[in-house]
Scaffold this motif. Sequence first.
Motif, PDB file in Angstrom:
ATOM      1  N   MET A  91      -2.850  -3.146 -51.546  1.00 37.72           N
ATOM      2  CA  MET A  91      -3.724  -4.155 -50.948  1.00 37.72           C
ATOM      3  C   MET A  91      -3.106  -5.536 -51.163  1.00 37.72           C
ATOM      4  O   MET A  91      -2.960  -5.975 -52.308  1.00 37.72           O
ATOM      5  CB  MET A  91      -5.113  -4.082 -51.589  1.00 37.72           C
ATOM      6  N   ASN A  92      -2.722  -6.184 -50.087  1.00 40.73           N
ATOM      7  CA  ASN A  92      -2.130  -7.520 -50.148  1.00 40.73           C
ATOM      8  C   ASN A  92      -3.076  -8.548 -49.533  1.00 40.73           C
ATOM      9  O   ASN A  92      -4.015  -8.197 -48.814  1.00 40.73           O
ATOM     10  CB  ASN A  92      -0.805  -7.535 -49.388  1.00 40.73           C
ATOM     11  N   SER A  93      -2.804  -9.818 -49.817  1.00 41.06           N
ATOM     12  CA  SER A  93      -3.600 -10.920 -49.249  1.00 41.06           C
ATOM     13  C   SER A  93      -5.095 -10.668 -49.390  1.00 41.06           C
ATOM     14  O   SER A  93      -5.856 -10.763 -48.426  1.00 41.06           O
ATOM     15  CB  SER A  93      -3.238 -11.112 -47.769  1.00 41.06           C
ATOM     16  N   LEU A  94      -5.500 -10.336 -50.593  1.00 40.49           N
ATOM     17  CA  LEU A  94      -6.895  -9.963 -50.829  1.00 40.49           C
ATOM     18  C   LEU A  94      -7.837 -11.133 -50.607  1.00 40.49           C
ATOM     19  O   LEU A  94      -7.518 -12.295 -50.865  1.00 40.49           O
ATOM     20  CB  LEU A  94      -7.056  -9.408 -52.241  1.00 40.49           C
ATOM     21  N   ARG A  95      -9.019 -10.794 -50.103  1.00 40.95           N
ATOM     22  CA  ARG A  95     -10.057 -11.769 -49.787  1.00 40.95           C
ATOM     23  C   ARG A  95     -11.333 -11.431 -50.565  1.00 40.95           C
ATOM     24  O   ARG A  95     -11.514 -10.291 -51.000  1.00 40.95           O
ATOM     25  CB  ARG A  95     -10.368 -11.740 -48.299  1.00 40.95           C
ATOM     26  N   SER A 145      -2.311  -9.438 -54.838  1.00 43.97           N
ATOM     27  CA  SER A 145      -2.180  -8.034 -54.461  1.00 43.97           C
ATOM     28  C   SER A 145      -2.686  -7.115 -55.559  1.00 43.97           C
ATOM     29  O   SER A 145      -2.770  -7.509 -56.731  1.00 43.97           O
ATOM     30  CB  SER A 145      -0.713  -7.701 -54.163  1.00 43.97           C
ATOM     31  N   ASP A 183     -13.163  -8.317 -49.642  1.00 40.09           N
ATOM     32  CA  ASP A 183     -12.596  -7.015 -50.033  1.00 40.09           C
ATOM     33  C   ASP A 183     -13.213  -6.501 -51.329  1.00 40.09           C
ATOM     34  O   ASP A 183     -12.916  -5.374 -51.752  1.00 40.09           O
ATOM     35  CB  ASP A 183     -11.081  -7.115 -50.204  1.00 40.09           C
ATOM     36  N   VAL A 231      -8.757  -4.407 -42.372  1.00 37.28           N
ATOM     37  CA  VAL A 231      -7.674  -4.383 -43.370  1.00 37.28           C
ATOM     38  C   VAL A 231      -6.297  -4.223 -42.735  1.00 37.28           C
ATOM     39  O   VAL A 231      -5.283  -4.303 -43.442  1.00 37.28           O
ATOM     40  CB  VAL A 231      -7.892  -3.269 -44.417  1.00 37.28           C
ATOM     41  N   GLY A 276      -5.828 -13.862 -52.316  1.00 34.42           N
ATOM     42  CA  GLY A 276      -4.438 -13.998 -51.910  1.00 34.42           C
ATOM     43  C   GLY A 276      -3.461 -13.137 -52.679  1.00 34.42           C
ATOM     44  O   GLY A 276      -2.306 -12.976 -52.246  1.00 34.42           O
ATOM     45  N   ARG A 301      -2.823  -5.851 -43.782  1.00 38.30           N
ATOM     46  CA  ARG A 301      -2.882  -6.300 -45.186  1.00 38.30           C
ATOM     47  C   ARG A 301      -2.793  -5.125 -46.163  1.00 38.30           C
ATOM     48  O   ARG A 301      -2.256  -5.266 -47.259  1.00 38.30           O
ATOM     49  CB  ARG A 301      -4.186  -7.069 -45.440  1.00 38.30           C
ATOM     50  N   PHE A 302      -3.364  -3.997 -45.777  1.00 33.44           N
ATOM     51  CA  PHE A 302      -3.393  -2.826 -46.658  1.00 33.44           C
ATOM     52  C   PHE A 302      -2.415  -1.771 -46.133  1.00 33.44           C
ATOM     53  O   PHE A 302      -2.233  -1.622 -44.922  1.00 33.44           O
ATOM     54  CB  PHE A 302      -4.791  -2.218 -46.709  1.00 33.44           C
ATOM     55  N   THR A 303      -1.827  -1.006 -47.066  1.00 28.39           N
ATOM     56  CA  THR A 303      -0.932   0.091 -46.712  1.00 28.39           C
ATOM     57  C   THR A 303      -1.307   1.328 -47.515  1.00 28.39           C
ATOM     58  O   THR A 303      -1.338   1.279 -48.759  1.00 28.39           O
ATOM     59  CB  THR A 303       0.530  -0.278 -46.991  1.00 28.39           C
TER      60      THR A 303
END
Lengths: 108, 124
Positions: free
Chosen positions: B83-87, B17, B90, B64, B15, B67-69
């Motif tokens: 990388m946001n909201s990592l799982r 970044s 990932d 991704v 969750g 969630r990713f930019t």
Amino acid sequence: EIVLTQSPATLSLSPGERATLSCGASQSVSSSYLAWYQQKPGLAPRLLIYDASSRATGIPDRFSGSGSGTDFTLTISRLEPEDFAVYYCQQYGSSAITFGQGTRLEIK
Amino acid sequence: EVQLVESGGGLVQPGRSLRLSCAASGFTFDDYAMHWVRQAPGKGLEWVSGISWNSGSIGYADSVKGRFTISRDNAKNSLYLQMNSLRAEDTALYYCARSGGGGSGYYHDAFDIWGQGTMVTVSS
């Protein structure tokens, strides 16, 4: 997205033998935008072949690529000890770039 | 010497970044498209994202998207991945890679130069 299926998953051969690795695409790869990479343990992938049949800079001529459409092949004419590694195909003809799952080439 | 050096990896909770960076040297950075490719432990390669030389064309893997930019700063010869909201899924070694110059898109060229990667571990 284009799914690439490599076969076989593992290939067991001896130095000096010929290796033939296959890569099948779920749909035609645009303009033969297909590459092959070699990866050894702990190292980054290395580009071998691009545009299906062009060798990258510094790649020995025992490596060759062929194919078009949905069927592609990487051939290593006479295996050297340093050729035993994992090989990946990749298509870059569509906006969703994809890799195959890899073929492990191991010493018999 | 043409080189790509990744940084920014580490251990992060689900969750949260993380921002990865890739420093390029030895070539004219803004002549090339750039990409992020990841490899989970013991698994194959997965393309994550690509960006054209001028950031005008960007793409993401479905896994991704949202969630990713990806971004780049040509003045700093650098590529980034926010990388946001990592799982947990990932978790991987993240490689930065260069693809051939020319054209307005990020695809239609193979990846000729790769960095050594930076490891991202998502775990509580």
